[in-house]
Design a protein around this motif. Structure first.
Motif, PDB file in Angstrom:
ATOM      1  N   GLY A 270      82.112  57.764 -14.020  1.00 12.12           N
ATOM      2  CA  GLY A 270      82.928  58.548 -13.004  1.00 12.12           C
ATOM      3  C   GLY A 270      84.219  57.785 -12.737  1.00 12.12           C
ATOM      4  N   ASN A 271      83.990  56.114 -12.563  1.00 16.92           N
ATOM      5  CA  ASN A 271      85.068  55.570 -12.280  1.00 16.92           C
ATOM      6  C   ASN A 271      86.409  55.645 -13.132  1.00 16.92           C
ATOM      7  N   LEU A 274      88.347  58.740 -11.660  1.00 16.31           N
ATOM      8  CA  LEU A 274      88.265  58.796 -10.320  1.00 16.31           C
ATOM      9  C   LEU A 274      89.752  59.258 -10.142  1.00 16.31           C
ATOM     10  N   GLU A 278      88.800  64.102 -10.666  1.00 12.61           N
ATOM     11  CA  GLU A 278      87.252  64.109 -11.134  1.00 12.61           C
ATOM     12  C   GLU A 278      86.411  63.281 -10.119  1.00 12.61           C
ATOM     13  N   TRP A 279      86.396  63.513  -9.001  1.00 18.79           N
ATOM     14  CA  TRP A 279      85.818  62.526  -7.905  1.00 18.79           C
ATOM     15  C   TRP A 279      84.220  62.931  -7.972  1.00 18.79           C
ATOM     16  N   THR A 282      81.444  60.434  -9.790  1.00 21.03           N
ATOM     17  CA  THR A 282      80.949  59.124  -9.425  1.00 21.03           C
ATOM     18  C   THR A 282      80.614  59.270  -8.146  1.00 21.03           C
ATOM     19  N   LEU A 283      80.931  60.309  -7.376  1.00 23.23           N
ATOM     20  CA  LEU A 283      80.417  60.213  -6.035  1.00 23.23           C
ATOM     21  C   LEU A 283      79.115  60.614  -5.559  1.00 23.23           C
TER      22      LEU A 283
END
Length: 312
Positions: A270-271, A274, A278-279, A282-283
């Motif tokens: 996800g990083n 980010l 597309e948060w 990873t969030l």
């Protein structure tokens, strides 16, 4: 006529209900919440194949048309994917549940292995003493100079050089568990050694020697049960640290591959997306990891205080 004491034959459950530790546990609302959260995570990881909407490891069922979908409550979200999807079209909720299985599994196995080795060596070092004690403690001091990341990199490179055809997913679990166990056994050994040095001079140990019990029997039957209190605290805290260490290794690319991601791998994936907005990739894994580690740490702190006789 036989007189039976009123408390004779009392059930184990009744003893637990009347114990001071249970009352102290129930009085701490934060600890109760942490215990419930930890239990929820454990059950979710155990039942992931049953409760997960999809199997994220089944690449045949994935579709790139469903990739990078936002959470279901967003304007472009899909109700089928509550927390959205990643770049490969995998359901984030399902990947979190399966990632929990990996992260918790690494924590449990590595802590159990480190505890078994450390406790055994610590009891032997403290009870036998002399050169045996010196050798074991010097090995522990040398090992403490090497962090888990360096050990994992060394093991990963060594295994790959011996078996170059092995894939990352085939060796990731073994490498990480071995690295974390090698990193943590010395902590158990040092703690158990100190407790054993105290216990071996107790009257019950001297009495066992007088009646002719062998040293192994004395260490196993008498010394070991009385030095496990601090070990429970260390194991609880190390469980949380092991999960964090696994996430760090996976984030650095040494841990589990994207095909079978742990929570750390999900955060790393996800990083990469980010800053493109597309948060959610990873969030949500990050929040899951943070809450799990926080809950286990709270339980460890409570257990440390509950087993400390000076605080009773």
């Amino acid at each position: 006529m036989t007189v039976v004491h009123p408390t004779a034959g009392r059930s184990l459950w009744r003893s637990l209900v009347d114990s001071d530790m249970l009352h102290a546990f129930l009085r701490s609302r934060l600890t109760v919440v942490a215990a419930l959260l930890t239990l929820t995570y454990l059950l979710a990881a155990l039942l992931a194949p049953l409760i997960a909407p999809t199997n994220p490891y089944d690449t045949a069922s994935l579709s790139l048309l469903d990739s990078s979908l936002p959470p279901a409550w967003s304007a472009q979200g899909d109700p089928k994917y509550l927390l959205g999807t990643d770049d490969q079209g995998r359901d984030i909720l399902s990947t979190i549940l399966y990632g929990l299985r990996i992260s918790i599994g690494v924590g449990v196995v590595s802590v159990a292995l480190a505890a078994m080795v450390g406790i055994a060596l610590g009891v032997v070092a403290g009870y036998v003493g002399g050169r045996v004690d010196a050798v074991i403690m010097r090995l522990a001091e040398v090992q403490l100079a090497f962090p888990a990341i360096l050990i994992a990199l060394f093991l990963d490179g060594t295994v790959r050089s011996i078996w170059p055809l092995l894939k990352q997913e085939d060796i990731a679990f073994t490498v990480i568990v071995a690295a974390l166990a090698l990193d943590n056994w010395a902590k158990y050994a040092r703690t158990v050694r100190g407790s054993t040095l105290v216990e071996k001079n107790r009257d019950y140990v001297q009495a066992a020697r007088v009646i002719g019990l062998r040293p192994i029997a004395i260490m196993w039957r008498h010394v070991l049960p009385n030095v496990l209190g601090p070990v429970l605290v260390i194991a609880t805290i190390n469980f949380a640290l092991a999960i964090l260490a696994e996430a760090t290794l996976s984030f650095l690319g040494v841990g589990f591959p994207p095909t079978k991601p742990s929570l750390g791998t999900l955060i790393r994936i996800g990083n990469n997306f980010l800053f493109s907005g597309e948060w959610w990739i990873t969030l949500f894994p990050g929040i899951t990891l943070a809450l799990l580690v926080l809950a286990v740490n709270i339980l460890g702190d409570w257990l440390r205080d509950a087993l400390n006789p000076r605080l009773r």
